[in-house]
Design a protein around this motif. Structure first.
Motif, PDB file in Angstrom:
ATOM      1  N   ALA A 136      67.765  26.719   4.423  1.00  7.86           N
ATOM      2  CA  ALA A 136      67.219  25.964   3.637  1.00  7.86           C
ATOM      3  C   ALA A 136      66.080  27.054   2.924  1.00  7.86           C
ATOM      4  CB  ALA A 136      66.190  24.724   3.910  1.00  7.86           C
ATOM      5  N   ARG A 137      65.959  26.740   1.504  1.00  5.91           N
ATOM      6  CA  ARG A 137      64.894  27.457   0.830  1.00  5.91           C
ATOM      7  C   ARG A 137      63.335  26.755   1.563  1.00  5.91           C
ATOM      8  NH1 ARG A 137      62.474  26.290  -4.336  1.00  5.91           N
ATOM      9  NH2 ARG A 137      61.378  28.206  -5.291  1.00  5.91           N
ATOM     10  N   LEU A 138      62.729  27.761   1.820  1.00  3.64           N
ATOM     11  CA  LEU A 138      61.636  27.474   2.758  1.00  3.64           C
ATOM     12  C   LEU A 138      60.459  28.100   2.174  1.00  3.64           C
ATOM     13  CD1 LEU A 138      60.818  25.872   5.450  1.00  3.64           C
ATOM     14  CD2 LEU A 138      61.176  27.739   6.719  1.00  3.64           C
ATOM     15  N   ALA A 139      59.172  27.219   2.198  1.00  5.12           N
ATOM     16  CA  ALA A 139      57.776  27.831   2.041  1.00  5.12           C
ATOM     17  C   ALA A 139      56.704  27.399   2.950  1.00  5.12           C
ATOM     18  CB  ALA A 139      57.589  27.637   0.603  1.00  5.12           C
ATOM     19  N   ILE A 140      55.621  27.964   3.332  1.00  3.96           N
ATOM     20  CA  ILE A 140      54.797  27.611   4.103  1.00  3.96           C
ATOM     21  C   ILE A 140      53.310  27.590   3.332  1.00  3.96           C
ATOM     22  CG2 ILE A 140      56.100  28.115   6.175  1.00  3.96           C
ATOM     23  CD1 ILE A 140      54.308  30.578   6.440  1.00  3.96           C
ATOM     24  N   GLY A 141      52.320  26.994   3.743  1.00  6.86           N
ATOM     25  CA  GLY A 141      51.111  27.086   3.203  1.00  6.86           C
ATOM     26  C   GLY A 141      50.399  28.223   3.941  1.00  6.86           C
ATOM     27  N   VAL A 142      49.394  28.572   3.314  1.00  6.58           N
ATOM     28  CA  VAL A 142      48.396  29.860   3.961  1.00  6.58           C
ATOM     29  C   VAL A 142      46.951  29.819   3.136  1.00  6.58           C
ATOM     30  CG1 VAL A 142      49.317  31.418   2.115  1.00  6.58           C
ATOM     31  CG2 VAL A 142      48.531  32.487   4.374  1.00  6.58           C
ATOM     32  N   ASP A 143      46.176  29.695   4.158  1.00  2.00           N
ATOM     33  CA  ASP A 143      44.698  29.793   3.711  1.00  2.00           C
ATOM     34  C   ASP A 143      43.887  30.827   4.284  1.00  2.00           C
ATOM     35  OD1 ASP A 143      43.808  28.630   6.135  1.00  2.00           O
ATOM     36  OD2 ASP A 143      42.835  26.900   5.193  1.00  2.00           O
ATOM     37  N   SER A 144      44.531  31.932   5.010  1.00  2.00           N
ATOM     38  CA  SER A 144      43.358  32.907   5.432  1.00  2.00           C
ATOM     39  C   SER A 144      44.358  34.158   5.526  1.00  2.00           C
ATOM     40  CB  SER A 144      43.158  32.437   6.977  1.00  2.00           C
ATOM     41  OG  SER A 144      44.073  32.589   7.765  1.00  2.00           O
ATOM     42  N   THR A 145      43.535  35.228   5.382  1.00  2.00           N
ATOM     43  CA  THR A 145      44.420  36.631   5.504  1.00  2.00           C
ATOM     44  C   THR A 145      44.805  36.746   6.840  1.00  2.00           C
ATOM     45  OG1 THR A 145      42.114  37.626   5.889  1.00  2.00           O
ATOM     46  CG2 THR A 145      42.792  37.812   3.672  1.00  2.00           C
ATOM     47  N   GLU A 146      44.364  36.334   7.898  1.00  2.00           N
ATOM     48  CA  GLU A 146      44.801  36.473   9.236  1.00  2.00           C
ATOM     49  C   GLU A 146      46.217  35.848   9.478  1.00  2.00           C
ATOM     50  OE1 GLU A 146      41.521  35.373   8.258  1.00  2.00           O
ATOM     51  OE2 GLU A 146      40.029  35.675   9.859  1.00  2.00           O
ATOM     52  N   ALA A 147      46.076  34.659   8.888  1.00  2.00           N
ATOM     53  CA  ALA A 147      47.553  33.951   8.943  1.00  2.00           C
ATOM     54  C   ALA A 147      48.633  34.383   8.023  1.00  2.00           C
ATOM     55  CB  ALA A 147      47.270  32.277   8.819  1.00  2.00           C
ATOM     56  N   ALA A 148      47.994  34.899   6.918  1.00  2.00           N
ATOM     57  CA  ALA A 148      48.725  35.543   5.865  1.00  2.00           C
ATOM     58  C   ALA A 148      49.685  36.967   6.656  1.00  2.00           C
ATOM     59  CB  ALA A 148      48.316  35.749   4.617  1.00  2.00           C
TER      60      ALA A 148
ATOM     61  N   GLY B 105      53.474  37.235   7.221  1.00  2.00           N
ATOM     62  CA  GLY B 105      54.034  38.409   6.763  1.00  2.00           C
ATOM     63  C   GLY B 105      55.061  39.199   7.564  1.00  2.00           C
ATOM     64  N   SER B 106      54.271  39.516   8.715  1.00  2.77           N
ATOM     65  CA  SER B 106      54.857  40.539   9.784  1.00  2.77           C
ATOM     66  C   SER B 106      55.958  39.820  10.597  1.00  2.77           C
ATOM     67  CB  SER B 106      53.725  40.844  10.742  1.00  2.77           C
ATOM     68  OG  SER B 106      54.491  41.062  11.985  1.00  2.77           O
ATOM     69  N   LEU B 107      55.858  38.423  10.931  1.00  2.00           N
ATOM     70  CA  LEU B 107      56.718  37.796  11.878  1.00  2.00           C
ATOM     71  C   LEU B 107      57.846  37.213  10.939  1.00  2.00           C
ATOM     72  CD1 LEU B 107      54.483  35.674  14.254  1.00  2.00           C
ATOM     73  CD2 LEU B 107      55.795  37.905  14.721  1.00  2.00           C
ATOM     74  N   LEU B 108      57.620  37.205   9.878  1.00  2.00           N
ATOM     75  CA  LEU B 108      58.967  36.474   9.101  1.00  2.00           C
ATOM     76  C   LEU B 108      59.707  37.416   7.884  1.00  2.00           C
ATOM     77  CD1 LEU B 108      56.986  32.950   8.031  1.00  2.00           C
ATOM     78  CD2 LEU B 108      58.672  33.309   9.700  1.00  2.00           C
TER      79      LEU B 108
ATOM     80  N   SER C 203      63.062  37.274   6.006  1.00  4.23           N
ATOM     81  CA  SER C 203      63.437  35.808   6.399  1.00  4.23           C
ATOM     82  C   SER C 203      63.668  35.087   4.925  1.00  4.23           C
ATOM     83  CB  SER C 203      62.596  35.160   7.201  1.00  4.23           C
ATOM     84  OG  SER C 203      61.205  34.741   6.515  1.00  4.23           O
ATOM     85  N   GLY C 204      63.206  35.549   3.879  1.00  6.42           N
ATOM     86  CA  GLY C 204      63.303  34.724   2.799  1.00  6.42           C
ATOM     87  C   GLY C 204      62.109  33.713   2.551  1.00  6.42           C
ATOM     88  N   VAL C 205      61.257  33.353   3.883  1.00  5.10           N
ATOM     89  CA  VAL C 205      60.276  32.357   3.543  1.00  5.10           C
ATOM     90  C   VAL C 205      59.109  32.673   2.849  1.00  5.10           C
ATOM     91  CG1 VAL C 205      58.773  31.136   5.014  1.00  5.10           C
ATOM     92  CG2 VAL C 205      60.742  31.757   5.910  1.00  5.10           C
ATOM     93  N   GLU C 206      58.732  31.838   1.770  1.00  2.82           N
ATOM     94  CA  GLU C 206      57.741  32.349   0.789  1.00  2.82           C
ATOM     95  C   GLU C 206      56.490  31.337   1.202  1.00  2.82           C
ATOM     96  OE1 GLU C 206      60.358  33.198  -3.250  1.00  2.82           O
ATOM     97  OE2 GLU C 206      59.774  30.990  -2.694  1.00  2.82           O
ATOM     98  N   ALA C 207      55.390  31.720   0.455  1.00  2.00           N
ATOM     99  CA  ALA C 207      53.944  31.063   0.793  1.00  2.00           C
ATOM    100  C   ALA C 207      53.343  30.559  -0.590  1.00  2.00           C
ATOM    101  CB  ALA C 207      53.221  32.026   1.483  1.00  2.00           C
ATOM    102  N   LEU C 208      52.753  29.427  -0.233  1.00  9.44           N
ATOM    103  CA  LEU C 208      51.840  28.899  -1.457  1.00  9.44           C
ATOM    104  C   LEU C 208      50.522  28.946  -0.463  1.00  9.44           C
ATOM    105  CD1 LEU C 208      54.613  27.380  -2.130  1.00  9.44           C
ATOM    106  CD2 LEU C 208      53.318  25.848  -3.447  1.00  9.44           C
TER     107      LEU C 208
ATOM    108  N   ALA D 133      51.061  41.760   2.846  1.00 10.58           N
ATOM    109  CA  ALA D 133      51.701  41.739   4.186  1.00 10.58           C
ATOM    110  C   ALA D 133      53.129  41.449   4.327  1.00 10.58           C
ATOM    111  CB  ALA D 133      50.722  40.652   4.812  1.00 10.58           C
ATOM    112  N   GLY D 134      53.815  41.432   3.239  1.00 11.68           N
ATOM    113  CA  GLY D 134      55.389  41.065   3.158  1.00 11.68           C
ATOM    114  C   GLY D 134      55.680  39.632   2.731  1.00 11.68           C
ATOM    115  N   LEU D 135      54.587  38.766   2.461  1.00 11.37           N
ATOM    116  CA  LEU D 135      55.056  37.485   2.446  1.00 11.37           C
ATOM    117  C   LEU D 135      54.935  37.120   0.910  1.00 11.37           C
ATOM    118  CD1 LEU D 135      55.160  34.692   4.168  1.00 11.37           C
ATOM    119  CD2 LEU D 135      52.855  34.453   3.880  1.00 11.37           C
TER     120      LEU D 135
END
Lengths: 352, 352
Positions: free
Chosen positions: A100-112, A116-119, A122-127, A154-156
């Motif tokens: 699937a085309r996949l995106a996740i949410g992000v609201d902190s630099t830590e999580a981003a 970015g590193s773990l994905l 993968s093609g996963v994007e963020a909003l 970070a690569g996201l």
């Protein structure tokens, strides 16, 4: 038709179709995409109806929901949640992203940075999530650009921005929360542009504020509850009882104290009770009735002086918050007028 | 040990054992039987611990719970609920009664007549429910004798009387609700005797009122929540944080707005919020913290000015009402200090 044992959740299929197609038509007319939040129903059959009516994809809240729907062939999924990724969660998202085309949410630099590193690759994007007044998750709109830049570095890849105007869940806030949403998303888009990024997606929407959404600004809407309605929408005035497509069928088990006692307790309806709620739920065919006491297996109803339906008879209860009611059962019973068909709540309990 | 993905429910086995044996010892010391309500945990392993500690049998709320526990060898089951029997429910009860001594609640002549007819010859007995002040189900104590006679005449043997002092769930009502319970059960026993019946069982009890129960009158106690505790017991003052044996492990997903945002929302904790609750749940190791906003997958915590645990770290959340939290998951993770062992919530969702 033979009815299941009570309490059980019954879906009025004609009403469901009417709401799904009507909402899709209004979105199309306004030139905005619809990406319904399937946390409300967690049901493959209903998500398919939404796509058939024109939805561009689905919204989910958890990795587990994404997995269930991807496994059933849904190929455009947005996890509208600021995920903190463990290695295991990242591996699961990578698997979903194969299908699937996949995106996740992000609201902190830590999580981003972590995503970015773990994905990577993968093609996963963020909003980027922004807070528009609910004060739950999300960055300030003016910080959206900096976070988007950090995520991309970070690569996201960042697809755009999103918000949830959840403060629409209050009397008299239906329009004002949509104005807050518009203001916040306008500022977030400006912040991204100042950082040299152009958002493809500007995403918002909630069922109470839906009719007031700024469809000149938003590119997509993510309502969830609209598909069924519930007592909250009824009491907020956003849906009429005749639009409500899900009820909990309940049996009158007692007339103790001269009141109606039903077997639809909080383990069937959920225990939600917003500050504006007038009780623990409503009765579809008794608008003056209120659930005045709700425990795990009892709903005590004040019928406002009306005659009590007899012990052993059945009534239709409207849960306060349908998302939590659905998450309590494995099966919805779809009533098409001829038969009751079991629909699996395939993503029930998928909290992780 | 490797932790499961959050949010998940973790049981502190040492605390669980301590509470189960301690409560059993106090009941034995007072000469009263213990018949714990297993709706709280819905878990065979925990019910076995309760029997091993001296419980005489179990209490359940539904036919489905009775079936699950009977199938696992529990041979003395009381359905403490005023069941309205369909033919199908009666057939299921007859099956349970092949394997267990079984009783059901009754609070109307209609339901008693129906049960007497549908359960004839099954050996299933009844306890007459009386209302002692919760005003949920149950007849007036003075009406207990007439109902008991009607039940016996309908072919349903009456074992005794029961009540639930659920109005104990309020500050300052712990002792007074037990006094109400004692008064109501005394009157119910007198009513049965006036009707020529002698109750073998006089059953009551709730976790908040447990320490105040009239053990000279009551022959059995049916507490449920005591086994784990929860934020309600903490806030009522009936259990200390150090007694609470179940928490929801949650991940800090955001610091939005300078607050802690956890992934333990109402789909993990339940949405219960009693009028006396100070928030949507508590944090075990942060007694000053309050969940100030709870939605399906977010718990926003005000830490009272304390430093925020970092994004990605984990905390232990205490649900307001543990029974509804447990019913949301299929697995409890039992932590014995060395390992996390999965315990199945075998009766989850068994509402019918």
């Amino acid at each position: 038709m033979t009815e299941p044992a009570t309490p059980y959740l019954r879906v009025d299929v004609a009403r469901l179709h009417r709401t799904i197609t009507g909402t899709a038509a209004r979105a199309a007319g306004a030139g905005v995409s619809l990406r319904p939040h399937v946390k409300t129903h967690k049901c493959v059959e209903i998500a398919r109806l939404q796509l058939d009516a024109g939805a561009i994809g689905i919204t989910v809240a958890t990795v587990g929901e994404a997995e269930v729907f991807a496994r059933h062939g849904f190929d455009d999924v947005f996890v509208a949640y600021p995920l903190w990724l463990t290695d295991e969660a990242a591996a699961r998202l990578r698997e979903v992203a194969q299908h699937a085309r996949l995106a996740i949410g992000v609201d902190s630099t830590e999580a981003a940075a972590r995503a970015g590193s773990l994905l990577e690759g993968s093609g996963v994007e963020a909003l980027v999530e922004v807070d528009c007044g609910r004060h739950r998750s999300g960055v300030r709109p003016s910080d959206a650009g900096a976070l988007a830049v950090a995520a991309e570095e970070a690569g996201l890849p960042v697809r755009g921005v999103f918000t949830f105007p959840g403060h629409s869940y209050a009397p008299d806030a239906l329009a004002s929360s949509a104005e807050d949403e518009s203001r916040a998303l306008t500022a977030a888009v400006a912040s991204l542009r100042e950082s040299g990024l152009e958002p493809d997606v500007v995403s918002g929407g909630s069922t109470p504020s839906l009719a007031h959404s700024d469809t000149a600004l938003l590119t997509e809407l993510r309502p969830g509850v609209y598909v069924f309605g519930d007592a909250q929408q009824w009491e907020l005035g956003t849906m009429a009882p005749s639009d409500i497509a899900l009820t909990c069928r309940a049996t009158v088990v007692s007339h103790a104290g001269g009141r109606l006692v039903l077997d639809s307790g909080s383990k069937a309806l959920g225990a939600d009770r917003a500050p504006y709620a007038t009780g623990g739920g409503r009765l579809l065919d008794h608008p003056d009735a209120r659930i005045v006491l709700l425990s795990e297996h009892h709903a005590v109803v004040d019928l406002g002086g009306a005659p009590l339906p007899p012990i052993g008879s059945r009534v239709d209860v409207v849960p306060n918050h349908v998302c939590n009611a659905v998450n309590l059962t494995d099966t919805l019973w779809a009533d098409d007028g001829d038969a009751l068909v079991p629909w699996s709540v395939s993503a029930r309990g998928r909290n992780t």
